[in-house]
Design a protein around this motif. Structure first.
Motif, PDB file in Angstrom:
ATOM      1  N   LEU A   1     -11.683  -5.374   7.368  1.00  0.00           N
ATOM      2  CA  LEU A   1     -12.229  -4.727   5.981  1.00  0.00           C
ATOM      3  C   LEU A   1     -10.605  -4.218   5.859  1.00  0.00           C
ATOM      4  N   VAL A   2     -10.181  -3.515   6.874  1.00  0.00           N
ATOM      5  CA  VAL A   2      -8.590  -3.305   5.300  1.00  0.00           C
ATOM      6  C   VAL A   2      -8.037  -4.477   5.301  1.00  0.00           C
ATOM      7  N   TRP A   3      -7.803  -5.511   5.993  1.00  0.00           N
ATOM      8  CA  TRP A   3      -7.185  -6.857   4.871  1.00  0.00           C
ATOM      9  C   TRP A   3      -8.362  -6.898   4.043  1.00  0.00           C
ATOM     10  N   GLN A   4      -9.436  -7.467   4.014  1.00  0.00           N
ATOM     11  CA  GLN A   4      -9.803  -7.178   3.168  1.00  0.00           C
ATOM     12  C   GLN A   4      -9.753  -6.103   1.445  1.00  0.00           C
ATOM     13  N   LYS A   5      -9.487  -5.160   1.890  1.00  0.00           N
ATOM     14  CA  LYS A   5     -10.131  -3.986   0.958  1.00  0.00           C
ATOM     15  C   LYS A   5      -8.133  -3.869   0.650  1.00  0.00           C
ATOM     16  N   SER A   6      -7.546  -4.285   1.002  1.00  0.00           N
ATOM     17  CA  SER A   6      -6.080  -4.663   0.686  1.00  0.00           C
ATOM     18  C   SER A   6      -5.808  -5.863  -0.303  1.00  0.00           C
ATOM     19  N   GLN A   7      -6.832  -6.815  -0.109  1.00  0.00           N
ATOM     20  CA  GLN A   7      -6.449  -7.867  -0.610  1.00  0.00           C
ATOM     21  C   GLN A   7      -6.907  -7.506  -1.811  1.00  0.00           C
ATOM     22  N   ASP A   8      -8.029  -6.957  -1.857  1.00  0.00           N
ATOM     23  CA  ASP A   8      -8.788  -5.918  -2.774  1.00  0.00           C
ATOM     24  C   ASP A   8      -7.629  -5.244  -4.299  1.00  0.00           C
ATOM     25  N   PHE A   9      -7.309  -4.526  -3.273  1.00  0.00           N
ATOM     26  CA  PHE A   9      -5.965  -3.492  -3.866  1.00  0.00           C
ATOM     27  C   PHE A   9      -4.963  -4.379  -4.433  1.00  0.00           C
ATOM     28  N   ALA A  10      -4.248  -5.225  -4.032  1.00  0.00           N
ATOM     29  CA  ALA A  10      -3.601  -5.978  -4.606  1.00  0.00           C
ATOM     30  C   ALA A  10      -4.464  -6.439  -5.844  1.00  0.00           C
ATOM     31  N   VAL A  11      -5.016  -7.275  -6.191  1.00  0.00           N
ATOM     32  CA  VAL A  11      -5.588  -7.699  -7.277  1.00  0.00           C
ATOM     33  C   VAL A  11      -5.867  -6.786  -8.564  1.00  0.00           C
ATOM     34  N   ASN A  12      -6.158  -5.568  -8.001  1.00  0.00           N
ATOM     35  CA  ASN A  12      -6.290  -4.504  -9.382  1.00  0.00           C
ATOM     36  C   ASN A  12      -4.731  -4.230  -9.621  1.00  0.00           C
TER      37      ASN A  12
ATOM     38  N   SER B   1      10.983  -5.382 -13.348  1.00  0.00           N
ATOM     39  CA  SER B   1      11.159  -5.088 -12.380  1.00  0.00           C
ATOM     40  C   SER B   1      10.440  -4.371 -11.571  1.00  0.00           C
ATOM     41  N   PHE B   2      10.278  -2.998 -12.561  1.00  0.00           N
ATOM     42  CA  PHE B   2       8.586  -2.047 -12.185  1.00  0.00           C
ATOM     43  C   PHE B   2       7.616  -3.305 -11.518  1.00  0.00           C
ATOM     44  N   LYS B   3       7.138  -4.204 -12.817  1.00  0.00           N
ATOM     45  CA  LYS B   3       6.101  -5.124 -12.267  1.00  0.00           C
ATOM     46  C   LYS B   3       6.454  -5.234 -10.806  1.00  0.00           C
ATOM     47  N   ASP B   4       7.046  -6.004 -10.428  1.00  0.00           N
ATOM     48  CA  ASP B   4       7.549  -6.739 -10.064  1.00  0.00           C
ATOM     49  C   ASP B   4       7.514  -6.359  -8.667  1.00  0.00           C
ATOM     50  N   GLN B   5       8.149  -5.565  -8.288  1.00  0.00           N
ATOM     51  CA  GLN B   5       8.523  -4.137  -7.467  1.00  0.00           C
ATOM     52  C   GLN B   5       6.841  -3.797  -6.840  1.00  0.00           C
ATOM     53  N   ILE B   6       5.937  -3.450  -7.793  1.00  0.00           N
ATOM     54  CA  ILE B   6       4.715  -2.305  -7.096  1.00  0.00           C
ATOM     55  C   ILE B   6       3.574  -3.878  -6.220  1.00  0.00           C
ATOM     56  N   SER B   7       3.814  -4.778  -7.740  1.00  0.00           N
ATOM     57  CA  SER B   7       3.526  -6.002  -7.394  1.00  0.00           C
ATOM     58  C   SER B   7       3.059  -6.861  -5.696  1.00  0.00           C
ATOM     59  N   ARG B   8       5.049  -6.360  -5.343  1.00  0.00           N
ATOM     60  CA  ARG B   8       5.433  -6.987  -4.408  1.00  0.00           C
ATOM     61  C   ARG B   8       4.938  -6.119  -3.064  1.00  0.00           C
ATOM     62  N   ALA B   9       5.197  -5.424  -3.290  1.00  0.00           N
ATOM     63  CA  ALA B   9       4.888  -4.033  -2.053  1.00  0.00           C
ATOM     64  C   ALA B   9       3.163  -3.719  -2.346  1.00  0.00           C
ATOM     65  N   SER B  10       2.365  -4.034  -3.533  1.00  0.00           N
ATOM     66  CA  SER B  10       1.418  -4.613  -3.026  1.00  0.00           C
ATOM     67  C   SER B  10       0.773  -5.222  -1.523  1.00  0.00           C
ATOM     68  N   VAL B  11       1.080  -6.802  -2.576  1.00  0.00           N
ATOM     69  CA  VAL B  11       1.325  -7.702  -1.922  1.00  0.00           C
ATOM     70  C   VAL B  11       1.378  -7.808   0.116  1.00  0.00           C
ATOM     71  N   SER B  12       2.227  -7.312   0.565  1.00  0.00           N
ATOM     72  CA  SER B  12       2.861  -6.926   1.288  1.00  0.00           C
ATOM     73  C   SER B  12       1.452  -6.159   2.474  1.00  0.00           C
ATOM     74  N   ILE B  13       1.129  -5.417   2.039  1.00  0.00           N
ATOM     75  CA  ILE B  13       0.365  -4.642   2.908  1.00  0.00           C
ATOM     76  C   ILE B  13      -0.868  -5.310   3.631  1.00  0.00           C
ATOM     77  N   SER B  14      -1.953  -6.040   2.262  1.00  0.00           N
ATOM     78  CA  SER B  14      -3.058  -7.287   3.910  1.00  0.00           C
ATOM     79  C   SER B  14      -1.142  -8.588   4.155  1.00  0.00           C
ATOM     80  N   ASN B  15      -0.243  -8.680   3.855  1.00  0.00           N
ATOM     81  CA  ASN B  15       0.789  -9.982   4.500  1.00  0.00           C
ATOM     82  C   ASN B  15       0.665  -9.528   5.922  1.00  0.00           C
ATOM     83  N   ASN B  16       1.158  -7.999   5.665  1.00  0.00           N
ATOM     84  CA  ASN B  16       1.586  -7.409   7.130  1.00  0.00           C
ATOM     85  C   ASN B  16       0.339  -6.913   7.838  1.00  0.00           C
TER      86      ASN B  16
END
Length: 115
Positions: free
Chosen positions: A10-21, A33-48
């Motif tokens: 469930l935490v992976w699923q919610k992390s994916q939803d968070f990245a989409v948001n 650069s701000f958009k890229d950084q926050i986007s990459r960091a959000s994807v990193s949650i579910s990827n890790n």
């Protein structure tokens, strides 16, 4: 019966939803650069979470969960900054921070259950 795939967490699923948001909220942001950084960091949650799960040992998984938690904290920090820079409304920031905090609690709970 234990979880067999990271997709079932469930935490992976919610992390994916968070990245989409995050992506949706910053789509029109001109500070690339701000958009890229926050986007990459959000994807990193579910990827890790996924990468750690497939390491198949608790110590490795826990290490990747801590990295996921750190990425989540990075996103949360940037959300506070996005509010100060007036990139997002306070209402949107609050919703995203609440989502981030829920994910942090879930990751922490998973770590504790594995120790």
């Amino acid at each position: 019966m234990g979880v067999k795939r990271f997709e079932d967490l469930l935490v992976w699923q919610k992390s994916q939803d968070f990245a989409v948001n995050i992506y949706r909220n910053f789509t029109l942001q001109k500070d690339y650069s701000f958009k890229d950084q926050i986007s990459r960091a959000s994807v990193s949650i579910s990827n890790n979470i996924a990468e750690g799960f497939d390491r198949r040992t608790n110590p490795d998984f826990i290490r990747f969960l801590y990295i996921a938690m750190s990425s989540n904290s990075e996103v949360r920090s940037m959300l506070y900054l996005s509010e100060r820079l007036e990139y997002l409304s306070s209402e949107n920031v609050k919703k995203l921070i609440d989502q981030s905090n829920e994910i942090s609690r879930m990751i922490y709970g998973l770590i504790q259950s594995m120790k």
